[in-house]
Scaffold this motif. Structure first.
Motif, short mmCIF file in Angstrom:
data_model
loop_
_atom_site.label_atom_id
_atom_site.label_comp_id
_atom_site.label_asym_id
_atom_site.label_seq_id
_atom_site.Cartn_x
_atom_site.Cartn_y
_atom_site.Cartn_z
N GLU A 26 0.84 -1.21 0.00
CA GLU A 26 0.00 0.00 0.00
C GLU A 26 0.89 1.27 0.00
OE1 GLU A 26 -3.29 0.23 -0.14
OE2 GLU A 26 -3.50 2.39 0.32
N LEU A 27 1.88 1.30 0.89
CA LEU A 27 2.72 2.49 1.02
C LEU A 27 3.50 2.76 -0.26
CD1 LEU A 27 4.22 1.92 4.58
CD2 LEU A 27 2.39 3.51 3.96
N GLY A 29 2.72 2.06 -3.20
CA GLY A 29 1.84 2.57 -4.24
C GLY A 29 1.40 4.01 -4.00
N MET A 30 1.56 4.51 -2.78
CA MET A 30 1.05 5.86 -2.49
C MET A 30 2.13 6.92 -2.33
SD MET A 30 -0.39 5.49 1.41
CE MET A 30 -0.23 7.21 1.83
N ARG A 32 4.31 9.83 -3.02
CA ARG A 32 4.25 10.92 -4.02
C ARG A 32 5.11 12.09 -3.56
NH1 ARG A 32 1.76 7.55 -6.00
NH2 ARG A 32 -0.34 7.43 -6.87
N ASP A 39 3.24 11.14 7.01
CA ASP A 39 1.99 10.69 6.37
C ASP A 39 2.04 9.17 6.15
OD1 ASP A 39 1.19 13.38 6.11
OD2 ASP A 39 2.02 13.58 4.09
N LEU A 40 3.17 8.69 5.71
CA LEU A 40 3.32 7.24 5.45
C LEU A 40 3.23 6.46 6.76
CD1 LEU A 40 6.29 7.46 2.92
CD2 LEU A 40 3.90 6.94 2.37
N VAL A 43 -0.38 6.01 7.92
CA VAL A 43 -1.10 4.97 7.17
C VAL A 43 -0.68 3.58 7.67
CG1 VAL A 43 -1.41 3.92 4.90
CG2 VAL A 43 -1.45 6.42 5.14
#
Ligand code: MF3
Ligand code: CO
Length: 257
Positions: A26-27, A29-30, A32, A39-40, A43
């Motif tokens: 998940e991480l 893929g996100m 940016r 932020d990571l 999550v």
């Protein structure tokens, strides 16, 4: 003493391993440009508790976060921060461990953010391939030095160097068990691998010199020469059919990350 795990224990470790896999997938893929490493971490923390698991790093020797996020010349153990923004062209190592039902799993992946310099891409590829090659050595009857040497040989033939100060490790009911697993060594040396042994194999590869130092935060390890560094990791069991990567879906094929 190196603890061997039963088939039932390996199943439990695979459950922890799938939490680790899913969080890192998940991480990865996100990631940016513009996000912060905090932020990571948020999550990762939320997904871990939704899965009924516990972060393995938080509180370990006082470590303050769920993830380790290490960017560019940071090697390992970067602490997520709301002040640290990710930029286009960065390489970001995401390292995460979880405990589930009393068993641990640990993995890491280094992600390229947008378009990165070709030499950075190559560092990521060679480091990931050094882990692939190490995993292929995880057969009963082989020796620990076969695993270490596979990492070192592939990293060094690529023109890179392996970090000496941090090592892979046995894993099971604790995050760190015997044996220590250096990313350098000689084939045919060290303890024999046996069915039920589980290793967290984690090549840390520098583009320049192997030397690292730890920053004033007492955690973040960086290259002394400022060169880039990459880190990949999986938790791998010795079975009679060879390596079982516990931090991947059971039938996964292709390169390890
Ligand atoms: N994958 C690393 C390890 O196996 C992460 C540990 S970070 C710590 O040692 F904070 F938990 F120490
Ligand atoms: Co580890």
């Amino acid at each position: 003493m190196i603890v061997c795990k039963s088939a039932a224990e390996l199943e439990k470790m695979h459950r922890a391993g799938m939490v680790v896999h899913d969080v890192l997938a998940e991480l990865r893929g996100m990631v940016r440009p513009g996000m912060t490493t905090r932020d990571l971490d948020a999550v990762a923390e939320k997904m871990t508790s939704e899965r009924g698991a516990k972060p393995a790093f938080k509180g370990y020797m006082g470590y303050p976060a769920t993830l380790c996020t290490s960017i560019n010349s940071e090697v390992v153990h970067g602490i997520p921060s709301s002040k640290r923004r990710i930029s286009e062209g960065d390489i970001v190592s995401l390292d995460f461990g979880a405990e589930c039902g009393g068993y641990f799993a640990d993995a890491a992946v280094t992600v390229a953010v947008g378009a990165v310099a070709p030499e950075r891409e190559r560092l990521l590829r060679i480091t990931r391939e050094s882990l692939d090659r190490a995993i292929e050595k995880v057969w009963s009857g082989n020796r620990l030095g076969d695993v270490s040497a596979a990492v070192q040989q592939w990293a060094e033939q690529g023109g890179f160097s392996v970090v000496r100060e941090f090592v892979g490790h046995g894993i099971g009911t604790k995050m760190h068990e015997e044996p220590q697993l250096p990313n350098y060594g000689e084939p045919g040396r060290g303890p024999k691998l046996r069915e039920g042994m589980v290793l967290a194999i984690e090549p840390m590869v520098n583009a320049g010199r192997p030397d690292v130092r730890v920053l004033e935060d007492h955690w973040t390890a960086v290259t002394v020469d400022g060169s880039d560094s990459a880190h990949f990791e999986h938790t791998v069991a010795v079975t009679k059919n060879g390596p079982w990567v516990l931090t991947r879906p059971r039938d996964a094929a292709g390169p390890c990350w």
